[in-house]
Design an enzyme around this catalytic site. Structure first.
Site, PDB file in Angstrom:
ATOM      1  N   ASP A  10     -10.158  11.747   5.648  1.00  0.00           N
ATOM      2  CA  ASP A  10     -10.231  10.651   4.690  1.00  0.00           C
ATOM      3  C   ASP A  10     -11.712  10.226   4.635  1.00  0.00           C
ATOM      4  O   ASP A  10     -12.520  10.656   5.471  1.00  0.00           O
ATOM      5  CB  ASP A  10      -9.345   9.502   5.192  1.00  0.00           C
ATOM      6  N   ASP A  12     -13.312   6.610   3.115  1.00  0.00           N
ATOM      7  CA  ASP A  12     -13.674   5.205   3.342  1.00  0.00           C
ATOM      8  C   ASP A  12     -13.058   4.677   4.630  1.00  0.00           C
ATOM      9  O   ASP A  12     -11.836   4.724   4.811  1.00  0.00           O
ATOM     10  CB  ASP A  12     -13.219   4.343   2.152  1.00  0.00           C
ATOM     11  N   GLY A  52      -6.778   2.235  -3.554  1.00  0.00           N
ATOM     12  CA  GLY A  52      -7.483   2.436  -4.821  1.00  0.00           C
ATOM     13  C   GLY A  52      -8.000   1.136  -5.399  1.00  0.00           C
ATOM     14  O   GLY A  52      -7.278   0.132  -5.467  1.00  0.00           O
ATOM     15  N   GLU A  55      -6.224  -0.175  -8.726  1.00  0.00           N
ATOM     16  CA  GLU A  55      -4.910  -0.754  -8.431  1.00  0.00           C
ATOM     17  C   GLU A  55      -5.066  -2.108  -7.744  1.00  0.00           C
ATOM     18  O   GLU A  55      -4.305  -3.045  -7.999  1.00  0.00           O
ATOM     19  CB  GLU A  55      -4.110   0.186  -7.521  1.00  0.00           C
ATOM     20  N   ASN A 128     -18.321   8.872  -5.817  1.00  0.00           N
ATOM     21  CA  ASN A 128     -18.585   8.002  -4.661  1.00  0.00           C
ATOM     22  C   ASN A 128     -18.757   8.818  -3.383  1.00  0.00           C
ATOM     23  O   ASN A 128     -19.640   8.540  -2.569  1.00  0.00           O
ATOM     24  CB  ASN A 128     -17.424   7.021  -4.458  1.00  0.00           C
TER      25      ASN A 128
HETATM   26  C1  XBP Z   1     -10.149   3.989   0.167  1.00  0.00           C
HETATM   27  C2  XBP Z   1      -9.686   3.138  -0.848  1.00  0.00           C
HETATM   28  C3  XBP Z   1     -10.552   2.862  -1.909  1.00  0.00           C
HETATM   29  C4  XBP Z   1     -11.750   1.972  -1.679  1.00  0.00           C
HETATM   30  C5  XBP Z   1     -12.212   1.597  -3.032  1.00  0.00           C
HETATM   31  O1  XBP Z   1      -9.708   5.268  -0.123  1.00  0.00           O
HETATM   32  O2  XBP Z   1      -8.570   2.696  -0.877  1.00  0.00           O
HETATM   33  O3  XBP Z   1      -9.729   2.160  -2.772  1.00  0.00           O
HETATM   34  O4  XBP Z   1     -11.378   0.827  -0.950  1.00  0.00           O
HETATM   35  O5  XBP Z   1     -12.551   2.729  -3.727  1.00  0.00           O
HETATM   36  P1  XBP Z   1      -9.618   6.339   1.074  1.00  0.00           P
HETATM   37  P2  XBP Z   1     -12.406   2.819  -5.308  1.00  0.00           P
HETATM   38  O6  XBP Z   1      -9.303   5.569   2.334  1.00  0.00           O
HETATM   39  O7  XBP Z   1      -8.499   7.253   0.666  1.00  0.00           O
HETATM   40  O8  XBP Z   1     -10.942   7.055   1.144  1.00  0.00           O
HETATM   41  O9  XBP Z   1     -12.773   1.478  -5.857  1.00  0.00           O
HETATM   42  O10 XBP Z   1     -13.383   3.886  -5.700  1.00  0.00           O
HETATM   43  O11 XBP Z   1     -10.996   3.180  -5.623  1.00  0.00           O
END
Ligand code: XBP
Length: 272
Positions: A10, A12, A52, A55, A128
């Protein structure tokens, strides 16, 4: 011969502690759009259960009965706002250096040396991830990963297993030959629903989440001289994550909390 063929990461919160930068970018975009809300850290922890950014914004504005009179509909408005948030986020990544989490660079290096395939499965955008990796790991970093599946490609967000299933299909591998590294409950559910074992590296924003079914829950991947703390599961005598420990984890039939009922996963509604 190793059973472990691939590590799927993953992004973030797992590769790098980016969620605080995401939070600041959301708040700056809200200001630019004259939206009378700012997400505090405690509120953001709660909102992280919505995978996301689009969302998260959409459901939040809806829950606040946000008045969009004189504007396009809430979905269109959310997309425009999220686009701006994403630009701000990437500007922040470029302006201030966000390093990888403890142990990530070492594990990537070891996996490359040992011929273990690496992949990325994330709910954020491809752009990103590209900017993050380039800044944190250098220009060649993307080439270390055989496949990068983002929610540009897959509408269903975690806890849907879609990004992980897509990554497995791209890799041409079976789930039993792969292990996932995640930081959230939604990510854990997604990995398990795709049939893989998961290792969770928590951080202050996710440490209190439910990681039922994970093989190991730790506070970081750790380093030989900076050991992880085990929150649940069996570290099989190790004190940092390396390829050998991941191999032992996929060979073992142990999980930290026993089986999880995936039938009850509440899949997020995409706003694409
Ligand atoms: C992390 C998320 C993302 C970020 C925001 O995704 O949930 O929503 O918080 O990113 P993951 P965006 O843990 O699957 O990497 O605003 O680009 O959606």
């Amino acid at each position: 011969m190793r059973k472990l063929k691939a590590i799927i990461f993953d992004v973030d919160g797992t590769l790098a502690a980016t969620e605080e930068t995401h939070r600041q970018a959301f708040n700056e975009a809200f200001k630019e759009f004259d939206i009378p809300f700012q997400w505090s850290v405690s509120e953001y922890i709660r909102l992280l259960s919505i995978s996301g950014g689009k969302e998260r914004i959409y459901k939040f504005l809806k829950s606040q009965n946000f008045d969009i009179s004189g504007k396009e509909n809430l979905r269109e408005y959310t997309l425009r706002l999220h686009q701006r948030k994403s630009e701000i986020y990437r500007e922040k990544l470029i302006a201030g250096h966000i390093g990888l989490r403890n142990g990530v660079e070492r594990l990537i290096k070891e996996a490359r040396q040992k011929g273990i395939i690496m992949a990325i499965a994330t709910c954020t955008s491809t752009e990103n991830v590209e900017v993050l990796l380039k800044n944190a790991l250098g220009g060649a970093a993307l080439s270390y990963f055989d496949t990068l599946v983002s929610c540009d490609l897959v509408a269903d967000k975690k806890p849907s297993p879609a990004v992980y299933q897509y990554a497995l299909a791209n890799l041409g591998l079976k789930p039993e030959n792969c292990v996932v590294i995640e930081d959230t409950s939604n990510g854990n559910l997604a990995a398990l629903a795709a049939g893989m074992k998961s290792v969770i590296t928590t951080h202050p924003l996710t440490v209190d989440e439910d990681f039922t079914g994970a093989s190991l829950v730790i506070d970081q991947l750790g380093e030989p001289d900076e050991h992880f703390t085990v929150l649940s599961g069996n570290a099989l005598g190790a004190n940092y994550i390396d390829v050998d420990l991941l191999e032992k984890i996929i060979l073992s039939d142990h999980s930290a909390h026993g089986r999880v009922d995936l039938g009850e996963a509440d899949f997020a509604v995409a706003v694409n």
